[in-house]
Scaffold this motif. Structure first.
Motif, PDB file in Angstrom:
ATOM      1  N   GLU A 127       0.834  -1.201   0.000  1.00  0.00           N
ATOM      2  CA  GLU A 127       0.000   0.000   0.000  1.00  0.00           C
ATOM      3  C   GLU A 127       0.874   1.259   0.000  1.00  0.00           C
ATOM      4  OE1 GLU A 127      -3.054  -0.269  -0.522  1.00  0.00           O
ATOM      5  OE2 GLU A 127      -3.410  -2.381  -0.024  1.00  0.00           O
ATOM      6  N   LEU A 128       1.994   1.209   0.690  1.00  0.00           N
ATOM      7  CA  LEU A 128       2.920   2.334   0.705  1.00  0.00           C
ATOM      8  C   LEU A 128       3.654   2.447  -0.630  1.00  0.00           C
ATOM      9  CD1 LEU A 128       4.007   4.610   2.467  1.00  0.00           C
ATOM     10  CD2 LEU A 128       5.757   3.044   3.306  1.00  0.00           C
ATOM     11  N   GLN A 129       3.992   1.310  -1.222  1.00  0.00           N
ATOM     12  CA  GLN A 129       4.628   1.328  -2.542  1.00  0.00           C
ATOM     13  C   GLN A 129       3.735   2.009  -3.580  1.00  0.00           C
ATOM     14  OE1 GLN A 129       5.748  -3.094  -2.362  1.00  0.00           O
ATOM     15  NE2 GLN A 129       7.282  -2.317  -3.794  1.00  0.00           N
ATOM     16  N   MET A 130       2.428   1.816  -3.461  1.00  0.00           N
ATOM     17  CA  MET A 130       1.486   2.411  -4.406  1.00  0.00           C
ATOM     18  C   MET A 130       1.553   3.945  -4.388  1.00  0.00           C
ATOM     19  SD  MET A 130      -0.719   0.640  -6.357  1.00  0.00           S
ATOM     20  CE  MET A 130      -2.311   1.449  -6.308  1.00  0.00           C
ATOM     21  N   LEU A 131       1.980   4.493  -3.276  1.00  0.00           N
ATOM     22  CA  LEU A 131       2.007   5.944  -3.139  1.00  0.00           C
ATOM     23  C   LEU A 131       3.183   6.584  -3.863  1.00  0.00           C
ATOM     24  CD1 LEU A 131       1.009   6.276   0.622  1.00  0.00           C
ATOM     25  CD2 LEU A 131      -0.397   6.718  -1.378  1.00  0.00           C
ATOM     26  N   GLY A 132       4.174   5.776  -4.236  1.00  0.00           N
ATOM     27  CA  GLY A 132       5.325   6.306  -4.939  1.00  0.00           C
ATOM     28  C   GLY A 132       6.390   6.814  -3.989  1.00  0.00           C
ATOM     29  N   ASN A 133       7.513   7.184  -4.542  1.00  0.00           N
ATOM     30  CA  ASN A 133       8.637   7.683  -3.751  1.00  0.00           C
ATOM     31  C   ASN A 133       9.281   8.846  -4.504  1.00  0.00           C
ATOM     32  OD1 ASN A 133      10.631   8.013  -1.895  1.00  0.00           O
ATOM     33  ND2 ASN A 133      11.845   6.249  -2.532  1.00  0.00           N
ATOM     34  N   PRO A 134       9.124  10.098  -4.077  1.00  0.00           N
ATOM     35  CA  PRO A 134       8.433  10.496  -2.844  1.00  0.00           C
ATOM     36  C   PRO A 134       6.917  10.273  -2.943  1.00  0.00           C
ATOM     37  CG  PRO A 134       8.963  12.422  -4.141  1.00  0.00           C
ATOM     38  CD  PRO A 134       9.637  11.260  -4.829  1.00  0.00           C
ATOM     39  N   ILE A 135       6.279  10.241  -1.794  1.00  0.00           N
ATOM     40  CA  ILE A 135       4.843   9.965  -1.741  1.00  0.00           C
ATOM     41  C   ILE A 135       4.058  11.066  -2.453  1.00  0.00           C
ATOM     42  CG2 ILE A 135       2.872   9.789  -0.178  1.00  0.00           C
ATOM     43  CD1 ILE A 135       4.765   8.494   1.847  1.00  0.00           C
ATOM     44  N   TRP A 136       3.206  10.671  -3.387  1.00  0.00           N
ATOM     45  CA  TRP A 136       2.409  11.653  -4.124  1.00  0.00           C
ATOM     46  C   TRP A 136       1.104  11.088  -4.674  1.00  0.00           C
ATOM     47  CZ3 TRP A 136       1.162  10.788  -9.275  1.00  0.00           C
ATOM     48  CH2 TRP A 136       1.817   9.713  -9.877  1.00  0.00           C
ATOM     49  N   ASN A 137       0.968   9.771  -4.762  1.00  0.00           N
ATOM     50  CA  ASN A 137      -0.085   9.165  -5.577  1.00  0.00           C
ATOM     51  C   ASN A 137      -1.361   8.844  -4.803  1.00  0.00           C
ATOM     52  OD1 ASN A 137      -1.003   8.239  -8.091  1.00  0.00           O
ATOM     53  ND2 ASN A 137      -0.471   6.131  -7.595  1.00  0.00           N
ATOM     54  N   TRP A 138      -1.832   9.759  -3.950  1.00  0.00           N
ATOM     55  CA  TRP A 138      -3.071   9.526  -3.230  1.00  0.00           C
ATOM     56  C   TRP A 138      -4.269   9.581  -4.178  1.00  0.00           C
ATOM     57  CZ3 TRP A 138      -3.794   7.357   1.224  1.00  0.00           C
ATOM     58  CH2 TRP A 138      -2.820   7.459   2.226  1.00  0.00           C
ATOM     59  N   ASN A 139      -5.391   9.021  -3.728  1.00  0.00           N
ATOM     60  CA  ASN A 139      -6.626   9.099  -4.507  1.00  0.00           C
ATOM     61  C   ASN A 139      -6.906  10.548  -4.916  1.00  0.00           C
ATOM     62  OD1 ASN A 139      -7.205   6.351  -4.271  1.00  0.00           O
ATOM     63  ND2 ASN A 139      -8.313   6.637  -2.358  1.00  0.00           N
ATOM     64  N   LYS A 140      -7.343  10.720  -6.165  1.00  0.00           N
ATOM     65  CA  LYS A 140      -7.678  12.053  -6.663  1.00  0.00           C
ATOM     66  C   LYS A 140      -8.939  11.976  -7.528  1.00  0.00           C
ATOM     67  CE  LYS A 140      -4.268  14.543  -5.016  1.00  0.00           C
ATOM     68  NZ  LYS A 140      -4.500  15.698  -4.109  1.00  0.00           N
ATOM     69  N   ILE A 141      -9.923  12.790  -7.179  1.00  0.00           N
ATOM     70  CA  ILE A 141     -11.182  12.888  -7.906  1.00  0.00           C
ATOM     71  C   ILE A 141     -11.531  14.369  -8.008  1.00  0.00           C
ATOM     72  CG2 ILE A 141     -13.652  12.294  -7.879  1.00  0.00           C
ATOM     73  CD1 ILE A 141     -12.937   9.890  -6.122  1.00  0.00           C
ATOM     74  N   THR A 142     -12.218  14.779  -9.046  1.00  0.00           N
ATOM     75  CA  THR A 142     -12.710  16.156  -9.134  1.00  0.00           C
ATOM     76  C   THR A 142     -14.166  16.205  -8.673  1.00  0.00           C
ATOM     77  OG1 THR A 142     -13.568  15.985 -11.398  1.00  0.00           O
ATOM     78  CG2 THR A 142     -11.224  16.506 -11.156  1.00  0.00           C
ATOM     79  N   THR A 143     -14.610  17.380  -8.274  1.00  0.00           N
ATOM     80  CA  THR A 143     -16.017  17.505  -7.882  1.00  0.00           C
ATOM     81  C   THR A 143     -16.934  17.277  -9.081  1.00  0.00           C
ATOM     82  OG1 THR A 143     -15.876  19.919  -8.175  1.00  0.00           O
ATOM     83  CG2 THR A 143     -15.620  19.057  -5.929  1.00  0.00           C
ATOM     84  N   LYS A 144     -16.472  17.629 -10.272  1.00  0.00           N
ATOM     85  CA  LYS A 144     -17.273  17.378 -11.466  1.00  0.00           C
ATOM     86  C   LYS A 144     -17.496  15.882 -11.656  1.00  0.00           C
ATOM     87  CE  LYS A 144     -16.652  19.892 -15.164  1.00  0.00           C
ATOM     88  NZ  LYS A 144     -16.068  20.447 -16.423  1.00  0.00           N
ATOM     89  N   GLN A 145     -16.462  15.073 -11.367  1.00  0.00           N
ATOM     90  CA  GLN A 145     -16.592  13.624 -11.489  1.00  0.00           C
ATOM     91  C   GLN A 145     -17.502  13.058 -10.406  1.00  0.00           C
ATOM     92  OE1 GLN A 145     -12.419  12.716 -11.288  1.00  0.00           O
ATOM     93  NE2 GLN A 145     -12.126  12.856 -13.510  1.00  0.00           N
ATOM     94  N   GLY A 146     -17.369  13.556  -9.173  1.00  0.00           N
ATOM     95  CA  GLY A 146     -18.233  13.099  -8.098  1.00  0.00           C
ATOM     96  C   GLY A 146     -19.686  13.438  -8.363  1.00  0.00           C
ATOM     97  N   ALA A 147     -19.938  14.651  -8.878  1.00  0.00           N
ATOM     98  CA  ALA A 147     -21.307  15.069  -9.191  1.00  0.00           C
ATOM     99  C   ALA A 147     -21.856  14.261 -10.370  1.00  0.00           C
ATOM    100  CB  ALA A 147     -21.333  16.560  -9.519  1.00  0.00           C
ATOM    101  N   ARG A 148     -21.013  14.011 -11.371  1.00  0.00           N
ATOM    102  CA  ARG A 148     -21.457  13.234 -12.531  1.00  0.00           C
ATOM    103  C   ARG A 148     -21.895  11.828 -12.119  1.00  0.00           C
ATOM    104  NH1 ARG A 148     -17.779  10.799 -17.592  1.00  0.00           N
ATOM    105  NH2 ARG A 148     -19.338   9.229 -18.157  1.00  0.00           N
ATOM    106  N   LEU A 149     -21.095  11.164 -11.293  1.00  0.00           N
ATOM    107  CA  LEU A 149     -21.428   9.786 -10.939  1.00  0.00           C
ATOM    108  C   LEU A 149     -22.711   9.718 -10.128  1.00  0.00           C
ATOM    109  CD1 LEU A 149     -20.522   6.866 -11.206  1.00  0.00           C
ATOM    110  CD2 LEU A 149     -19.286   7.110  -9.048  1.00  0.00           C
ATOM    111  N   LEU A 150     -22.912  10.668  -9.224  1.00  0.00           N
ATOM    112  CA  LEU A 150     -24.153  10.678  -8.451  1.00  0.00           C
ATOM    113  C   LEU A 150     -25.347  10.979  -9.353  1.00  0.00           C
ATOM    114  CD1 LEU A 150     -25.223  10.296  -5.596  1.00  0.00           C
ATOM    115  CD2 LEU A 150     -25.037  12.771  -5.264  1.00  0.00           C
ATOM    116  N   TYR A 151     -25.160  11.868 -10.325  1.00  0.00           N
ATOM    117  CA  TYR A 151     -26.218  12.165 -11.292  1.00  0.00           C
ATOM    118  C   TYR A 151     -26.587  10.903 -12.079  1.00  0.00           C
ATOM    119  CZ  TYR A 151     -28.394  13.928 -15.573  1.00  0.00           C
ATOM    120  OH  TYR A 151     -29.250  14.136 -16.624  1.00  0.00           O
ATOM    121  N   GLU A 152     -25.583  10.200 -12.570  1.00  0.00           N
ATOM    122  CA  GLU A 152     -25.835   9.015 -13.385  1.00  0.00           C
ATOM    123  C   GLU A 152     -26.456   7.883 -12.575  1.00  0.00           C
ATOM    124  OE1 GLU A 152     -22.188   9.754 -16.599  1.00  0.00           O
ATOM    125  OE2 GLU A 152     -21.827   8.629 -14.751  1.00  0.00           O
TER     126      GLU A 152
END
Length: 425
Positions: free
Chosen positions: A263-288
């Motif tokens: 799980e730590l390897q997934m974050l990269g070195n240096p750590i940067w790769n956390w989950n990322k979503i936009t509000t437009k994507q969150g709103a779109r999925l709830l709409y759909e």
């Protein structure tokens, strides 16, 4: 005898060295620092009470749990003797993608933009940083939209669990799993209670991975590719650059208060790769899912939207406090200030030490207004301010209901579908 003692001491030292190496494999960085990317946003709510993996008499080290030869289950799943979901024999390596390939065709609205601008002014007046804020507002009946920094990828906290639920139901409808009901207790805890243990279990199942100690290069490459299929599921449907492959922490049954090993390897070195979503994507999925009823299928959309429905009756949501181990999806979030209304409310919220996020659909009925509001606030100031989301929500509710009170929306999109979805819910 002497040789035996020496051998035991050597074995003990080796084990201790390995455990310490595993537990300290990477230095931490400051979450949301202006010079470094977000790191270690461990949830401050939505956690289960501390548990001991597999009901053992002593708490195992992370390496012992992650190296377990048998499937590790949360204590509550063991207590209830829950079945372990299994795939169909010929579906071991199946990978599917989201059924909707293009986003809805919304049109920009100056009237909605004025509402969004007022939300921003409200946060500024309270001394909160607008740079950390992203907003998407959609009038679902007219197909109008507006926003602020809504294409900026941000850490979504537990809003990510909405996306994992859609992937799971897509796999279920594709015939990958033998029995849908085997997942019901896990989906209930992941969405209703925002439980990290249930979310970890579901993410492992849909990607055929599990949290492991640090992996060698080739094995990690294969493991990472499997885990990232949840990204590809949405990316191929126009959810550009979305990343939802990281678990939410802490995960007590795996003895993981924070990312370790693979799980730590997934974050990269240096750590940067956390989950990322936009509000437009969150709103779109709830709409759909909850308005158009098109996510995966009408049947699946109905089931998923039912999980997202929140009871705004204070007698219900005030029984739980966000200061306890239980997750309260209404208090301190968008639904709290709507308790005196007759609105139907569907949402997924998230809260970590440096972020507050939510995407919600609010409906006053088939003859009223229905809108979607998604807000990601990636700063500790918003995490600490318990009244700002309720205040924002009330402001938007008053403006949206006033907007529709004296006129019937023209040019409505999906109005028939919406009526049908609302009747089923």
């Amino acid at each position: 005898m002497t040789l035996t003692i020496v051998g035991v001491l050597i074995a003990t030292l080796i084990t201790k060295s390995q455990t310490e190496h595993f537990a300290t494999s990477s230095p931490k960085q400051v979450f949301n620092s202006p010079t470094t990317p977000p790191v270690l946003p461990v949830q401050v709510i939505a956690t289960s009470s501390p548990k001991q993996a597999l009901n053992s008499s002593t708490t195992p080290s992370p390496k012992q749990v992650l190296n377990s030869p048998v499937e590790v289950l949360p204590d509550w799943a063991i207590t209830k003797s829950l079945p372990i979901p299994s795939r169909q024999a010929r579906q071991k390596d199946s990978e599917i993608v989201y059924n909707l390939k293009t986003p809805p065709n919304f049109k920009q609205s100056q009237e909605l933009q004025a509402i969004v601008d007022d939300v921003i002014n409200l946060t500024i007046a309270q001394g909160l940083p607008k740079k950390a804020l992203s907003i998407t507002l959609i009038d679902t009946k007219t197909g109008e939209t507006a926003g602020y920094q809504q294409d900026t990828p941000r850490y979504p906290a537990s809003v990510v669990k909405l996306f994992w639920m859609v992937v799971l139901y897509a796999q279920i409808e594709s015939g990958i799993w033998k029995n849908e009901k085997d997942f019901t207790p896990y989906v209930a805890k992941m969405i209703k209670e925002s439980d990290n243990e249930a979310a970890s279990f579901i993410l492992d199942k849909v990607t055929q991975t599990h949290s492991e100690p640090e992996l060698e290069s080739e094995k990690f490459k294969s493991w990472k590719n499997k885990r990232q299929q949840v990204n590809r599921f949405f990316q191929q449907a126009g959810y550009k650059d979305i990343n939802i492959s990281q678990k939410t922490f802490p995960i007590d049954y795996l003895n993981l208060p924070e990312p370790k090993g693979s799980e730590l390897q997934m974050l990269g070195n240096p750590i940067w790769n956390w989950n990322k979503i936009t509000t437009k994507q969150g709103a779109r999925l709830l709409y759909e899912t909850c308005y158009a009823g098109q996510a995966v299928s009408p049947q699946a959309s109905k089931k998923m939207c039912t999980w997202l429905k929140r009871d705004l009756n204070p007698k219900v949501w005030q029984k739980k406090s966000p200061d306890s181990d239980g997750f309260n999806p209404v208090q301190t979030f968008l639904g709290e200030s709507l308790s005196d209304t007759n609105a139907r409310f569907y949402s997924k919220a998230g809260w970590v030490s440096r972020s507050r996020a939510e995407t919600a659909m609010i409906s006053t009925g088939n003859n009223g207004v229905t809108y979607i509001l998604a807000i990601f606030a990636e700063d500790s100031a918003y995490a600490d301010e318990t009244k700002i989301f309720p205040q924002i929500s009330r402001l938007v509710y008053n403006r949206m209901t006033s907007r529709h009170s004296n006129s019937t929306p023209k040019g409505a999109i999906h109005s028939f579908t919406h009526s049908r979805i609302q009747e089923r819910l």
